[in-house]
Design a protein around this motif. Structure first.
Motif, PDB file in Angstrom:
ATOM      1  N   SER A  81       1.316  -1.169   0.145  1.00 40.13           N
ATOM      2  CA  SER A  81       0.288  -0.192   0.297  1.00 40.13           C
ATOM      3  C   SER A  81       1.289   1.280  -0.116  1.00 40.13           C
ATOM      4  CB  SER A  81      -1.161   0.204   1.430  1.00 40.13           C
ATOM      5  OG  SER A  81      -0.314  -0.488   2.319  1.00 40.13           O
ATOM      6  N   HIS A  82       2.241   1.181  -0.229  1.00 40.64           N
ATOM      7  CA  HIS A  82       2.910   2.490   0.356  1.00 40.64           C
ATOM      8  C   HIS A  82       3.371   2.802  -0.664  1.00 40.64           C
ATOM      9  CE1 HIS A  82       5.390   5.320   1.458  1.00 40.64           C
ATOM     10  NE2 HIS A  82       5.585   5.164   3.560  1.00 40.64           N
ATOM     11  N   GLN A  83       3.116   4.256  -1.355  1.00 37.62           N
ATOM     12  CA  GLN A  83       3.773   4.139  -3.210  1.00 37.62           C
ATOM     13  C   GLN A  83       5.443   3.757  -2.832  1.00 37.62           C
ATOM     14  OE1 GLN A  83       3.026   6.413  -0.572  1.00 37.62           O
ATOM     15  NE2 GLN A  83       3.170   8.496  -1.384  1.00 37.62           N
ATOM     16  N   ASP A  84       6.075   4.177  -2.442  1.00 37.42           N
ATOM     17  CA  ASP A  84       7.348   3.947  -2.048  1.00 37.42           C
ATOM     18  C   ASP A  84       7.838   2.370  -2.097  1.00 37.42           C
ATOM     19  OD1 ASP A  84       7.740   6.804  -1.983  1.00 37.42           O
ATOM     20  OD2 ASP A  84       8.829   6.771   0.524  1.00 37.42           O
ATOM     21  N   HIS A  85       7.594   2.205  -1.632  1.00 37.57           N
ATOM     22  CA  HIS A  85       7.530   0.286  -1.197  1.00 37.57           C
ATOM     23  C   HIS A  85       7.127  -0.302  -2.527  1.00 37.57           C
ATOM     24  CE1 HIS A  85       7.268  -0.581   3.303  1.00 37.57           C
ATOM     25  NE2 HIS A  85       7.853   0.753   2.904  1.00 37.57           N
ATOM     26  N   ARG A  86       5.999   0.001  -3.328  1.00 37.33           N
ATOM     27  CA  ARG A  86       5.145  -0.456  -5.523  1.00 37.33           C
ATOM     28  C   ARG A  86       7.112   0.180  -5.995  1.00 37.33           C
ATOM     29  NH1 ARG A  86       0.643   1.545  -3.199  1.00 37.33           N
ATOM     30  NH2 ARG A  86       0.796   3.277  -4.960  1.00 37.33           N
ATOM     31  N   ALA A  87       7.557   1.586  -5.504  1.00 38.71           N
ATOM     32  CA  ALA A  87       8.300   2.217  -6.985  1.00 38.71           C
ATOM     33  C   ALA A  87       9.198   1.550  -6.163  1.00 38.71           C
ATOM     34  CB  ALA A  87       8.183   3.371  -6.551  1.00 38.71           C
ATOM     35  N   ALA A  88      10.171   1.037  -5.544  1.00 37.42           N
ATOM     36  CA  ALA A  88      10.938   0.724  -4.909  1.00 37.42           C
ATOM     37  C   ALA A  88      10.981  -0.692  -5.938  1.00 37.42           C
ATOM     38  CB  ALA A  88      11.539   0.631  -3.647  1.00 37.42           C
ATOM     39  N   ALA A  89      10.609  -1.593  -5.342  1.00 36.36           N
ATOM     40  CA  ALA A  89       9.914  -2.658  -6.369  1.00 36.36           C
ATOM     41  C   ALA A  89      10.139  -3.008  -7.663  1.00 36.36           C
ATOM     42  CB  ALA A  89       8.721  -4.022  -5.513  1.00 36.36           C
ATOM     43  N   ALA A  90       9.269  -2.272  -8.074  1.00 41.37           N
ATOM     44  CA  ALA A  90       9.232  -1.801 -10.079  1.00 41.37           C
ATOM     45  C   ALA A  90      10.650  -2.034 -10.135  1.00 41.37           C
ATOM     46  CB  ALA A  90       8.141  -0.757  -9.808  1.00 41.37           C
ATOM     47  N   ALA A  91      11.222  -0.707  -9.936  1.00 45.94           N
ATOM     48  CA  ALA A  91      12.381   0.049 -10.156  1.00 45.94           C
ATOM     49  C   ALA A  91      13.561  -1.360 -10.157  1.00 45.94           C
ATOM     50  CB  ALA A  91      12.910   0.971 -10.303  1.00 45.94           C
ATOM     51  N   THR A  92      13.572  -2.042  -9.467  1.00 41.98           N
ATOM     52  CA  THR A  92      14.480  -2.815  -9.296  1.00 41.98           C
ATOM     53  C   THR A  92      14.545  -4.648  -9.930  1.00 41.98           C
ATOM     54  OG1 THR A  92      14.363  -2.526  -6.704  1.00 41.98           O
ATOM     55  CG2 THR A  92      15.172  -4.608  -7.600  1.00 41.98           C
ATOM     56  N   ARG A  93      13.209  -4.513  -9.857  1.00 39.42           N
ATOM     57  CA  ARG A  93      12.804  -5.705 -10.917  1.00 39.42           C
ATOM     58  C   ARG A  93      13.108  -5.698 -12.387  1.00 39.42           C
ATOM     59  NH1 ARG A  93       8.279  -9.824  -9.783  1.00 39.42           N
ATOM     60  NH2 ARG A  93       6.009  -7.349 -10.112  1.00 39.42           N
ATOM     61  N   SER A  94      13.360  -4.187 -12.678  1.00 35.10           N
ATOM     62  CA  SER A  94      13.687  -3.575 -13.825  1.00 35.10           C
ATOM     63  C   SER A  94      15.513  -3.183 -14.258  1.00 35.10           C
ATOM     64  CB  SER A  94      13.202  -1.581 -14.539  1.00 35.10           C
ATOM     65  OG  SER A  94      13.720  -1.549 -15.221  1.00 35.10           O
ATOM     66  N   ALA A  95      15.294  -3.033 -13.148  1.00 33.09           N
ATOM     67  CA  ALA A  95      17.391  -2.660 -13.382  1.00 33.09           C
ATOM     68  C   ALA A  95      17.752  -3.980 -12.693  1.00 33.09           C
ATOM     69  CB  ALA A  95      17.801  -1.725 -11.445  1.00 33.09           C
ATOM     70  N   ALA A  96      17.304  -5.035 -12.614  1.00 31.14           N
ATOM     71  CA  ALA A  96      17.875  -6.461 -12.000  1.00 31.14           C
ATOM     72  C   ALA A  96      17.443  -7.759 -13.693  1.00 31.14           C
ATOM     73  CB  ALA A  96      16.990  -6.828 -10.578  1.00 31.14           C
ATOM     74  N   ARG A  97      16.302  -6.628 -14.214  1.00 33.71           N
ATOM     75  CA  ARG A  97      16.029  -7.920 -15.468  1.00 33.71           C
ATOM     76  C   ARG A  97      16.920  -8.699 -15.589  1.00 33.71           C
ATOM     77  NH1 ARG A  97      18.030  -2.834 -17.102  1.00 33.71           N
ATOM     78  NH2 ARG A  97      18.463  -2.298 -18.551  1.00 33.71           N
ATOM     79  N   ARG A  98      18.314  -8.825 -15.559  1.00 30.83           N
ATOM     80  CA  ARG A  98      19.219  -9.959 -16.438  1.00 30.83           C
ATOM     81  C   ARG A  98      19.377 -10.676 -14.764  1.00 30.83           C
ATOM     82  NH1 ARG A  98      20.821  -6.200 -19.976  1.00 30.83           N
ATOM     83  NH2 ARG A  98      22.880  -5.749 -19.274  1.00 30.83           N
ATOM     84  N   LEU A  99      19.208 -10.261 -13.682  1.00 29.64           N
ATOM     85  CA  LEU A  99      20.178 -11.118 -12.192  1.00 29.64           C
ATOM     86  C   LEU A  99      18.594 -12.304 -12.271  1.00 29.64           C
ATOM     87  CD1 LEU A  99      22.323  -9.670 -11.213  1.00 29.64           C
ATOM     88  CD2 LEU A  99      20.196  -9.470  -9.545  1.00 29.64           C
ATOM     89  N   PRO A 100      19.319 -13.576 -11.864  1.00 32.40           N
ATOM     90  CA  PRO A 100      19.045 -14.929 -11.531  1.00 32.40           C
ATOM     91  C   PRO A 100      18.422 -15.512 -10.606  1.00 32.40           C
ATOM     92  CG  PRO A 100      21.000 -15.194 -12.432  1.00 32.40           C
ATOM     93  CD  PRO A 100      21.020 -13.583 -12.304  1.00 32.40           C
ATOM     94  N   ARG A 101      18.249 -13.972  -9.615  1.00 34.60           N
ATOM     95  CA  ARG A 101      17.732 -14.034  -7.918  1.00 34.60           C
ATOM     96  C   ARG A 101      17.469 -13.052  -7.565  1.00 34.60           C
ATOM     97  NH1 ARG A 101      22.546 -16.731  -9.164  1.00 34.60           N
ATOM     98  NH2 ARG A 101      22.939 -19.124  -8.908  1.00 34.60           N
ATOM     99  N   VAL A 102      15.848 -12.797  -7.179  1.00 34.13           N
ATOM    100  CA  VAL A 102      15.049 -11.699  -7.011  1.00 34.13           C
ATOM    101  C   VAL A 102      14.157 -12.276  -6.169  1.00 34.13           C
ATOM    102  CG1 VAL A 102      14.583  -9.902  -7.539  1.00 34.13           C
ATOM    103  CG2 VAL A 102      15.436 -10.107  -9.658  1.00 34.13           C
ATOM    104  N   LEU A 103      14.659 -11.418  -5.068  1.00 33.81           N
ATOM    105  CA  LEU A 103      13.695 -12.006  -3.686  1.00 33.81           C
ATOM    106  C   LEU A 103      12.931 -11.473  -3.203  1.00 33.81           C
ATOM    107  CD1 LEU A 103      15.847 -14.962  -1.721  1.00 33.81           C
ATOM    108  CD2 LEU A 103      14.029 -15.474  -3.780  1.00 33.81           C
ATOM    109  N   HIS A 104      11.632 -11.172  -2.878  1.00 33.24           N
ATOM    110  CA  HIS A 104      10.856  -9.785  -2.433  1.00 33.24           C
ATOM    111  C   HIS A 104      10.287 -10.306  -0.503  1.00 33.24           C
ATOM    112  CE1 HIS A 104      10.029  -8.382  -6.234  1.00 33.24           C
ATOM    113  NE2 HIS A 104      10.473  -9.720  -7.195  1.00 33.24           N
ATOM    114  N   TYR A 105      10.728  -9.308   0.055  1.00 31.79           N
ATOM    115  CA  TYR A 105      10.281  -9.477   1.654  1.00 31.79           C
ATOM    116  C   TYR A 105       9.402  -8.597   2.046  1.00 31.79           C
ATOM    117  CZ  TYR A 105      12.974  -5.300   1.788  1.00 31.79           C
ATOM    118  OH  TYR A 105      13.316  -4.108   1.548  1.00 31.79           O
ATOM    119  N   GLN A 106       8.475  -9.196   2.313  1.00 34.88           N
ATOM    120  CA  GLN A 106       7.274  -8.679   3.369  1.00 34.88           C
ATOM    121  C   GLN A 106       7.490  -6.863   4.829  1.00 34.88           C
ATOM    122  OE1 GLN A 106       5.278 -10.994   5.973  1.00 34.88           O
ATOM    123  NE2 GLN A 106       3.239 -10.477   5.335  1.00 34.88           N
ATOM    124  N   SER A 107       6.578  -5.845   4.222  1.00 32.17           N
ATOM    125  CA  SER A 107       6.523  -5.039   4.680  1.00 32.17           C
ATOM    126  C   SER A 107       5.386  -5.020   5.876  1.00 32.17           C
ATOM    127  CB  SER A 107       6.607  -3.767   4.458  1.00 32.17           C
ATOM    128  OG  SER A 107       8.061  -3.751   3.950  1.00 32.17           O
TER     129      SER A 107
END
Lengths: 234, 234, 234, 234, 234, 234
Positions: free
Chosen positions: D104-130
């Motif tokens: 629900s926090h717009q900054d958290h969504r943005a951090a997740a989205a920007a990271t998934r974009s930046a790490a688009r060629r990385l084989p290991r991306v894990l999302h944690y709970q806030s």
């Protein structure tokens, strides 16, 4: 015969996502337009991307339209929605292909969102897969066994991307077509997630979108109004 | 022209779930067979259910087959799978309609599971909604605006259910058609969840299933085998 | 070094689903057991299936166990659960591979369900994909680039299936490995859906399952009990 | 030994989401970097947040990087993506932890989205709970039984949040760890949703990311290209 | 008696989405406020939309608040979140209705996201369906059989939309109510997806939000802290 | 005042899953019945399970019914459905609690399926979590802050399970309640997934189920029938 619009955020997106289906449409005599929203300015080898896209469109046998927006800056705001609405109206498209909504590239997400908004009254919206697409559970498929070599030819026209972008791998394109083909129980396939897809079963002549809407309006006026509430609606 | 098979656990299931789509198929010149797996022995007013189902099939203009299984005892075991396989082979169906897999009625779940197993090599399997269906996120729709009255006529043939079963409410059938119509951006619609749905875009002549498989086999043999692994597969 | 158990409903299921991962485990020095629940009596070319499976296990370098159940009659009942529990205990497995739960083959669904029940206290259960698997959204992958040819060799040991079953297509196996590899951002991959997957990050020595449970017990006793409720739990 | 990057929108996000896993990585000899994208300017008690975050990083034994962006104004645009790409390259990370995408926090969504974009060629991306995460269906877990007290110590370093923010409740952190521990069938756990997670089964030496890509390139060139399409790709 | 806040992006959104539920709240003696975030400046017939909304609010018997934002430009940024937070505080609402998060209209998505952020500590947030809503799997329903005519009266107050917008079709509203009614096993229903919905089972007097939070704080302090970790938290 | 029925496959299932909610119902003056389908014959310490369950029911203040079926042999067949239908009719329940449908224990799945079938016309069916539940995305919660100690007392009555079953861990019960409480933004909570949940907003007196159905029937007859199709339905 259908009017088809395929929308991509960057040059090469449409070829990667639904190049085989577009060739099938062309083979069926449908009119196909490709709308490329940005010029791919942020990718590698940007000098010739307009030229590459024109060559690719030519090999596919489709019309090409440019959105004139900027690579990596696409947003699904009112201006982008209006841009897509404009092309939808001019082409009279009754089937739209566009990126899947869950994608790690912000431009792909924006293209999908703006198109779903612009096509909000259209009964046929199919989402294709890109190399950066995330969740993707396709249930609708197009047999591209006879169009796969044509798809690769079109993709090859985007030489800068095939050579420089690590996300564009022709062998992975072929493997994906075979994978989705095995999922679809045919040879090679492209896979799609529908926002909604109305099938044409009965031999109704396809009216132009405007006429369809009027007809639907007429139907709507006559129906589904409970009798005791009808007075409130007249 | 397609060969269509619609499968229901009980008399009236097919009419409720996809009666309008079947009428559209008939109007398009497709051959339609309805397979009713049980005799509806456990429902209210069981005396005339075979007769009602025959009358309904007649109004739809479809062939009728009985599975001969027992109401409320359907299981998706090997025998039921073979029964459906048999009808698939005899009819040469290339499109199958059946219950949605998530349904509170055990017979509906069993019919969906056995059909998905029997149709495991078929490229077109669509699931329809029943009043007892639970999760249902349809993305494929058929315009039944012109076939809704025909659907109601067919449903009315199941007089015992319309009168006695609290789950069969014709006005809810009409409301659902209007609801799915608004979701599909057309007048009235029936809604479907595909297990998989291969679209026919290009004017390929539809071969008989057996011939299709051979053709796919040929394609498969020539493709997608990495060169250094090919020796292992010869 | 881990103790791995891979469970399949029929001969060849495990090779198709996770043959590459098993080779990686063997290469890492892990102990791998394959449990084949039925003899594949209902498939084509049943005469040599036990022999084929033994040959396949040999090429993989894994131990082979038979469940002794009947093809096409598998059910996830208490007896099947106990059978799997027994093999889990004997092997001391701390990682289990098994079919994905949503599959059109009733035996595959049953194998998945019985295993999830038997492995209810195990922290690592991974589901692999079969040609008949339906919904499948993998998030865990194993790099099989170096093990793909070994997987094909093992698969080839099941000659009757490769030659006679239309669902076993080695070229589709290679294409799927490349497809999942591109999804995983590596060369070739096998894909898995975890019921749950506990990662080994810290260099804790792996205790035998029984010992682990005792240790967890001790921890559990000391923790997470609100102070004012503690009296109720003593 | 791995290079790990943990990304949070605000000071304390990483400690709350994956503090225990980071301690496990440190214990395993991995190199861990924490990237905090904003300074937490909009939260309560903002005066000491940089200082608190430095103290927390010290107790965890990790390196600390600041993104220099503004709290409550994070957007997943090209600039943010490039910022994360930069840190990924400098650290050579092969595993990234970041917020879950549905939050629900717009900054958290943005951090997740920007990271998934930046790490688009990385084989290991894990999302944690806030505490503000919405849908969260974790399937990957890390045993933090031995690191929970260390996590609480790190969290306590963010004294302003523990004292002033109603969303930061240490007792809820412990309860969540026990809850996920019971789901993972271990004592205490942190839970993760993978975008993708490639397991390390075989004892391949971990090459630096650049070398890995070259190797994958080589593999890709040799494979999965159907023979009759190969000419089109040369 | 509850304090209810219903939030819509445009005039008529709340009437379409939850007009019947609001009438039920009013009938139950609850205090209901409607917050309309924009003036609907981009829709057809914009001249009278404020006036129409005021008339609609009057027929519903609810208070009306305006957000003063601009149609088609809504974003879920910090300013919008603060605006909603302000209205939540002033009204002391303990139940919020708002758009569903997956909607093709950018303003609807923004209204849902900003509200979920602003209401992050509220135990009752329900999402309603709009004609442009996409995925929608409601599980919570309100019986509006007795309030459907009142809903239509309120909707009729938005004459410009009923007459000019192809997305506002009163007969489809009635059909949807009947459809959801059949899904909910009642006559007519409005359907909702909860972000979270705490039921009131026991006759606890409803305290004002502030008091509730204090009480929760007290409870939280006393509980769920493992004894050996307690020292770390004091 | 409501009539509540809580259904569990084994002794202790209901206490674990919704013991706090049942205490809240009792406190609100609702009539609560617990139906335990099997005698728990397959668990550890089976000698006293009937006695333990009776003691637990007494501490909760609820009526107890036994299904008389056999532990580990539960199937969702017609006989089990009829058994549950019978108890639903006798108790006149208008709200049912039962296991979540996705659970690794075959009896739990069967109890959920049979109940969803038996309660197919009931507007309120809530699914609770068991230690063996798999996917679980609750959106409906009950505040059990004041009833948690009572839940633990009831659970303690099942001494054989608390002492002998590794799946019954009281400290995990408390942690889960705190975890769901933080998700629900209250102190401690039990969490539920609705098949459907009709809220009681307006002060309609609750009629007995039979009367409700008649009333709905009357409403249904008058409504939602398009005028031009009405003749077909009379």
């Amino acid at each position: 015969m259908a009017d088809v619009l395929a929308i991509g955020a960057h040059p090469d997106d449409v070829e990667l996502g639904c190049g085989g289906a577009l060739l099938a449409h062309v083979a069926a005599g449908d009119t196909v337009t490709v709308l490329v929203l940005t010029g791919g300015e942020a990718g590698p080898g940007t000098a010739n991307r307009h030229q590459e896209q024109r060559a690719a469109a030519e090999t596919l046998g489709v019309s090409l339209r440019w959105g004139g927006l900027l690579d990596c800056s696409l947003t699904p705001d009112a201006a982008t929605v209006r841009l897509v609405e404009g092309v939808l109206e001019e082409t009279g498209a009754d089937l739209v292909y566009v990126h899947a909504p869950d994608d790690s590239h912000q431009d792909h997400r924006a293209a999908a969102a703006a198109t779903r908004s612009a096509a909000r009254r259209l009964p046929r919206v199919l989402h294709y897969q890109s190399p950066s697409t995330l969740t993707f559970n396709p249930t609708v498929f197009v047999d591209v066994t006879g169009f796969l070599s044509g798809k690769l030819v079109a993709l090859k026209a985007h030489a800068s991307q095939v050579e420089l972008s690590p996300m564009v791998e022709p062998d992975a394109v072929v493997a994906a077509a075979r994978y989705w083909g095995s999922q679809a129980r045919i040879g090679y396939a492209e896979a799609f997630v529908p926002t909604r897809m109305v099938l044409d079963l009965a031999p109704t002549p396809r009216a132009a979108p405007a006429a369809r809407r009027e007809q639907a309006q007429v139907v709507a006026e006559r129906r589904a109004v409970p009798r005791d509430l009808a007075a409130l609606l007249d």
